[in-house]
Design a protein around this motif. Structure first.
Motif, PDB file in Angstrom:
ATOM      1  N   ALA A 252       0.820  -1.441   0.006  1.00 15.74           N
ATOM      2  CA  ALA A 252       0.072  -0.033   0.116  1.00 15.74           C
ATOM      3  C   ALA A 252       0.692   1.334  -0.180  1.00 15.74           C
ATOM      4  O   ALA A 252       0.658   2.319  -0.645  1.00 15.74           O
ATOM      5  CB  ALA A 252      -0.817   0.080   1.211  1.00 15.74           C
ATOM      6  N   ALA A 253       2.090   1.315   0.659  1.00 16.80           N
ATOM      7  CA  ALA A 253       3.032   2.266   0.887  1.00 16.80           C
ATOM      8  C   ALA A 253       3.690   2.444  -0.540  1.00 16.80           C
ATOM      9  O   ALA A 253       3.669   3.827  -0.971  1.00 16.80           O
ATOM     10  CB  ALA A 253       3.921   2.039   1.837  1.00 16.80           C
ATOM     11  N   GLU A 254       4.056   1.452  -1.287  1.00 16.71           N
ATOM     12  CA  GLU A 254       4.689   1.521  -2.511  1.00 16.71           C
ATOM     13  C   GLU A 254       3.579   2.296  -3.476  1.00 16.71           C
ATOM     14  O   GLU A 254       3.922   3.090  -4.356  1.00 16.71           O
ATOM     15  CB  GLU A 254       5.031   0.301  -2.759  1.00 16.71           C
ATOM     16  CG  GLU A 254       6.191  -0.131  -2.135  1.00 16.71           C
ATOM     17  CD  GLU A 254       6.873  -1.664  -2.269  1.00 16.71           C
ATOM     18  OE1 GLU A 254       5.946  -2.228  -3.356  1.00 16.71           O
ATOM     19  OE2 GLU A 254       7.761  -2.320  -2.048  1.00 16.71           O
ATOM     20  N   GLU A 255       2.137   1.735  -3.361  1.00 10.11           N
ATOM     21  CA  GLU A 255       1.238   2.223  -4.520  1.00 10.11           C
ATOM     22  C   GLU A 255       0.943   3.920  -4.086  1.00 10.11           C
ATOM     23  O   GLU A 255       0.920   4.495  -4.952  1.00 10.11           O
ATOM     24  CB  GLU A 255       0.112   1.534  -4.304  1.00 10.11           C
ATOM     25  CG  GLU A 255       0.254  -0.036  -4.794  1.00 10.11           C
ATOM     26  CD  GLU A 255      -1.058  -0.729  -4.564  1.00 10.11           C
ATOM     27  OE1 GLU A 255      -1.922  -0.457  -4.168  1.00 10.11           O
ATOM     28  OE2 GLU A 255      -0.816  -2.095  -4.923  1.00 10.11           O
ATOM     29  N   GLU A 256       1.051   4.392  -2.843  1.00  9.36           N
ATOM     30  CA  GLU A 256       0.701   5.529  -2.479  1.00  9.36           C
ATOM     31  C   GLU A 256       1.788   6.813  -2.730  1.00  9.36           C
ATOM     32  O   GLU A 256       1.759   7.805  -3.131  1.00  9.36           O
ATOM     33  CB  GLU A 256       0.731   5.617  -0.900  1.00  9.36           C
ATOM     34  CG  GLU A 256       0.033   6.956  -0.522  1.00  9.36           C
ATOM     35  CD  GLU A 256      -0.932   7.458  -1.080  1.00  9.36           C
ATOM     36  OE1 GLU A 256      -1.273   8.565  -0.849  1.00  9.36           O
ATOM     37  OE2 GLU A 256      -2.048   6.605  -1.374  1.00  9.36           O
ATOM     38  N   ALA A 257       3.204   6.080  -2.783  1.00 12.43           N
ATOM     39  CA  ALA A 257       4.490   6.771  -3.110  1.00 12.43           C
ATOM     40  C   ALA A 257       4.194   7.832  -4.144  1.00 12.43           C
ATOM     41  O   ALA A 257       4.714   9.068  -4.250  1.00 12.43           O
ATOM     42  CB  ALA A 257       5.611   6.045  -3.117  1.00 12.43           C
TER      43      ALA A 257
END
Length: 537
Positions: A252-257
């Motif tokens: 989720a963090a990678e997609e949000e970056a």
């Protein structure tokens, strides 16, 4: 600062409470336990005496049987030996059986059964634990400070810390669960002997941390749990769950970056460079609970030099009251708005002891007036024991009531009875008003004496730590001082309530706090305190 010039022979004399026991009753429990220990020692002595007799019998027979079995026929060939063997087996072993079965527990068990009716309950134990947690929050004490005895008193064992954590856990208070389970684990890691095992503590600790959203730390503790107990029923499944959740968070963090970078690009250069200045929160904007705890710790706002210069001390005779002309009372200003004054040496040690003596048999859980119904009831935010005393109980109470009237100039006939309160460790009364507000029209309807116009509060003990009376809205704190009393008006002269008088009794950190108060009502004050011309006068 204040300077007293003594023209007379006067001197300036500088409550674990939980729900069903006040400090005076806790003292009784100490003596109860002492009596039980004495009874237990008597039981141990009786058991030791019995075992000593059995031991001597066994040693005698052991020696005899060793000799006899070396040459059984020769031994039994002697008629005396044959007779004594029959006698022992027929009679003496029966006597030994009676000795072994003799019950020496009677006195101890009987005493324990009688005393048990006075023992604290599970509710009391939970209350004591919550009192410790309340003190921990209010005075910002870490678990290690309490557990290792940096406060006066005994240290907490690993099991004690674990029990505190379990009580917090049962209330879904995972923050305090973590604090106390971590302390229990720390003491186990340091080698403290305990019946408690690390696996049980870590199981609670990892779950409490997980509930607070700290997945990585929860996983680290779970790994340690599995190292200690590879067959733990929940360990491996919890570890898999934490790993899955962490991987999910990472994706989720990678997609949000990229989205975050895009948002940052859209921001203007000025906004990027602009530094936000951290403004100091004004005391008036701080939440009441935080203000209350700050004041209890002595961190409240200080009066400006200008306001401080308007506070004085004086010998007070209340407009030449005949009873105060020859022996005026020492009075000092504690606060300006609301106006709070303290009277020094206003009650003697002998009077204090008499009041406590009269009150102790009557102490009951303190109540508050229900703002809707006006009925008295207990409340979780008022933790103390109280009793009510009148002039019929002892003439001295009438003398004290008259003294309050002489000093305040207010009618006592319509005032409430003298209320005596005992606060032990953790005892408190959270922020409240003494007077009835406009949305509480029936607050004192049953009394028929109008609203509470003023409050008089005697301090009947010094308190080692904590126990201040604080006024969160204005930042005032008044500290207990034995033999003194404080006084303030709850209503303006117009009859309107003074909302700045909202106050609280801080938890007692160390010691035992005794106070008594007089709530003075409107009826009878018409000529003693005439109405003002404006609402806030």
């Amino acid at each position: 600062f204040r300077i007293w010039v003594n023209f007379f022979i006067l001197d300036s004399f500088g409550i674990i409470y939980f729900q069903n026991f006040c400090p005076s009753q806790m003292t009784d429990l100490l003596y109860t336990e002492k009596d039980l220990v004495t009874s237990l020692k008597d039981y141990i002595r009786a058991e030791e005496s019995k075992l000593e007799q059995i031991k001597r019998w066994a040693e005698k027979l052991d020696s005899l049987t060793v000799t006899a079995t070396q040459d059984p026929e020769g031994f039994l060939g002697h008629p005396v030996n044959a007779f004594k063997l029959v006698k022992r087996l027929n009679t003496e072993w029966g006597d030994l059986e009676s000795l072994v079965l003799r019950d020496t527990t009677g006195g101890f068990i009987s005493n324990l059964t009688i005393q048990r009716q006075h023992f604290p309950t599970d509710e009391d134990q939970t209350g004591a634990a919550k009192a410790l947690i309340r003190l921990q929050d209010t005075y910002r004490l870490d678990a290690n400070t309490i557990s290792t005895g940096d406060l006066p008193g005994k240290i907490l064992t690993t099991v004690d810390c674990f029990e505190l954590g379990k009580i917090a856990y049962s209330d879904a208070d995972y923050y305090h669960t973590e604090l106390w389970m971590a302390q229990a684990l720390k003491q186990l890691d340091e080698g403290e002997d305990s019946t408690l095992d690390k696996v049980t503590v870590i199981d609670y600790l990892s779950y409490a941390i997980y509930q607070q959203g700290e997945m990585e730390r929860a996983m680290d503790y779970t790994k340690r749990l599995i190292e200690l107990d590879p067959e733990h029923p929940r360990g491996k499944s919890n570890l898999k769950y934490f790993e899955f959740q962490l991987e999910k968070q990472k994706k989720a963090a990678e997609e949000e970056a990229p989205k975050q970078k895009e948002r940052e690009k859209r921001e203007t250069t000025d906004k990027k460079k602009k530094k936000k200045k951290k403004a100091k929160k004004a005391f008036s904007l701080i939440p009441e609970r935080e203000k209350y705890e700050m004041l209890c710790r002595g961190e409240g706002i200080k009066l400006t030099p200008r306001r401080q210069s308007r506070l004085f001390c004086r010998y007070y005779d209340n407009n030449r009251n005949p009873k105060l002309l020859l022996a005026p009372m020492k009075q000092q200003d504690e606060w300006d708005r609301p106006y709070i004054v303290r009277y020094l040496d206003v009650i003697t040690d002998a009077e204090i002891e008499k009041i406590k003596e009269l009150a102790k048999p009557r102490l009951r859980r303190a109540t508050i007036s229900n703002p809707i119904t006006g009925v008295l009831e207990t409340a979780s935010y008022r933790i103390s024991k109280s009793a009510w005393l009148t002039g019929y109980d002892d003439p001295m109470i009438e003398t004290i009531n008259q003294r309050i009237e002489d000093l305040t100039g207010l009618e006592m006939d319509t005032a409430e009875e003298l209320q005596v309160a005992n606060y032990g460790v953790g005892g408190q009364y959270e922020p409240h008003f003494d007077f009835g507000r406009k949305d509480e029209p029936d607050a004192f309807k049953e009394l028929g004496t109008g609203n509470r116009i003023a409050t008089w509060l005697f301090y009947m003990s010094d308190v080692s730590a904590g126990g201040a009376t604080v006024f969160p809205d204005v930042g005032a704190a008044v500290w207990p001082q034995k033999g003194t009393a404080v006084f303030w008006y709850n209503l303006f002269a117009s009859g309107e309530g003074d909302y700045s008088t909202r106050h609280a009794a801080c938890p007692v950190l160390v010691g035992n706090k005794w106070v008594s108060n007089k709530w003075i009502h409107e009826r009878g004050q018409e000529w003693r305190r005439p109405c003002g011309l404006s609402e806030a006068e």
